[in-house]
Design an enzyme around this catalytic site. Structure first.
Site, short mmCIF file in Angstrom:
data_model
loop_
_atom_site.label_atom_id
_atom_site.label_comp_id
_atom_site.label_asym_id
_atom_site.label_seq_id
_atom_site.Cartn_x
_atom_site.Cartn_y
_atom_site.Cartn_z
N TYR A 1 0.83 -1.20 0.00
CA TYR A 1 0.00 0.00 0.00
C TYR A 1 0.87 1.25 0.00
O TYR A 1 0.54 2.25 -0.64
CB TYR A 1 -0.93 -0.01 1.22
CG TYR A 1 -1.82 1.20 1.31
CD1 TYR A 1 -2.89 1.36 0.43
CD2 TYR A 1 -1.59 2.19 2.26
CE1 TYR A 1 -3.70 2.49 0.50
CE2 TYR A 1 -2.39 3.31 2.34
CZ TYR A 1 -3.46 3.46 1.46
OH TYR A 1 -4.25 4.58 1.53
N GLU B 1 4.09 2.48 14.91
CA GLU B 1 4.93 2.20 13.73
C GLU B 1 4.07 1.84 12.52
O GLU B 1 4.31 2.32 11.42
CB GLU B 1 5.90 1.06 14.07
CG GLU B 1 6.78 0.59 12.93
CD GLU B 1 7.84 1.59 12.51
OE1 GLU B 1 8.08 2.57 13.24
OE2 GLU B 1 8.42 1.40 11.43
N GLY C 1 -14.85 0.20 10.47
CA GLY C 1 -14.42 0.83 11.71
C GLY C 1 -13.24 0.14 12.38
O GLY C 1 -12.92 0.43 13.54
N ILE C 2 -12.59 -0.77 11.66
CA ILE C 2 -11.51 -1.54 12.27
C ILE C 2 -10.28 -0.65 12.54
O ILE C 2 -9.65 -0.75 13.60
CB ILE C 2 -11.13 -2.75 11.39
CG1 ILE C 2 -12.31 -3.73 11.33
CG2 ILE C 2 -9.87 -3.45 11.93
CD1 ILE C 2 -12.09 -4.93 10.42
N ASN D 1 -1.32 10.37 1.36
CA ASN D 1 -2.37 9.50 1.90
C ASN D 1 -3.49 10.33 2.56
O ASN D 1 -3.68 10.31 3.77
CB ASN D 1 -1.75 8.53 2.90
CG ASN D 1 -2.71 7.40 3.28
OD1 ASN D 1 -3.88 7.44 2.92
ND2 ASN D 1 -2.21 6.43 4.02
N TYR E 1 -7.09 10.93 10.73
CA TYR E 1 -6.31 11.28 11.93
C TYR E 1 -6.68 12.67 12.45
O TYR E 1 -6.82 12.89 13.65
CB TYR E 1 -4.81 11.21 11.64
CG TYR E 1 -4.32 9.81 11.33
CD1 TYR E 1 -4.71 8.72 12.11
CD2 TYR E 1 -3.45 9.57 10.27
CE1 TYR E 1 -4.25 7.43 11.82
CE2 TYR E 1 -2.98 8.29 9.99
CZ TYR E 1 -3.39 7.22 10.77
OH TYR E 1 -2.94 5.96 10.49
#
Lengths: 162, 162
Positions: A27, A85, A97-98, A126, A133
């Site tokens: 990714y 990390e 929602g994980i 990203n 966030y």
């Protein structure tokens, strides 16, 4: 709604952790950077002195995502924090929602251990992650850039004169 | 040429470590961010489970600079590295090679402990430091930005529903 659970990883999870590490590296467009193998993972994460901690998110008995973290230290605060990390959810398990639940589980640990801050690095392109966030109250340390010495440069500096 | 020595800090150094932390924060234009005090320093650095390690550079018995570091972890490498939290030389002690000697001493430790990489964060306007680090073979992780959750946001996330 799909049910999932979050639990600390154990040594038997090493193969699936390696899969998730590789999935995240892909990714991040850097699959060649993963030189880690299963034996290194077992030794570094599940040996006598674990170097980081791993939380696994599972749907049934299938690992759907993970969070890898260790403690950092702030001289400004005079105490420890948590550095995240890796945080990754398999593409097919997104939208449930994980990712938020994993980040929340790390925050619960940070609160329990009286950590003054959590930090992690995000790739500039990203945008979905950045929005996610920021929505949780995170802010960018925009003025700061990370620098790195690789093994060869470390050895060159360690062995240098003067 | 001024002689200096580098040694691991001990608990009796806590007051001078705090001075150096404040000196660096001033250089970084963030003196108000230092909430650390001597008792927190003693507990976090010299208690049963030290949260970071400190090297002091001394001219005679006067501390002239310091390096603060802890171990990080790379899932790509499957092993630990070193994160350099602080590197600072008092203004009046600069130009004697103390900064490079501190960084070299950390590299020696990184090599001994088989660390695959060293990382640290540099302020974007700190061009002399950037030039210094690049000269040693360090490269910028330009694509990455650090994000942070402070204590309040950690607690809000930890206590959130769902």
């Amino acid at each position: 709604m799909t049910e999932f659970t979050i639990r600390p990883a154990v040594e038997a999870d090493a193969p699936v952790i390696l899969e998730l590490i590789r999935g995240l590296a892909e990714y991040e467009r850097a699959p060649d950077q993963v030189v880690c193998d299963e034996s290194r993972l077992r030794a570094s994460l599940f040996g006598e002195r674990p170097e980081a901690e791993v939380l696994l998110a599972c749907i049934g008995d299938q690992a759907a995502g993970f969070a890898v973290f260790f403690h950092n230290y702030s001289t400004w605060l005079g105490g420890k924090g948590i550095y995240l990390e890796d945080l990754f959810v398999r593409p097919e398990a997104r939208g449930k929602g994980i990712g938020k639940a994993l980040l929340k589980a790390v925050a619960v640990i940070a609160k329990e251990r009286q950590c003054g801050r959590m930090r992690w690095a995000v790739l500039d392109w990203n945008q979905p992650s950045i929005d996610f966030y920021r929505g949780l109250g995170a802010f960018a340390l925009d003025e700061w850039t990370l620098y790195q010495l690789n093994r060869e440069a470390i050895e060159r500096l360690a062995d240098s004169e003067g």
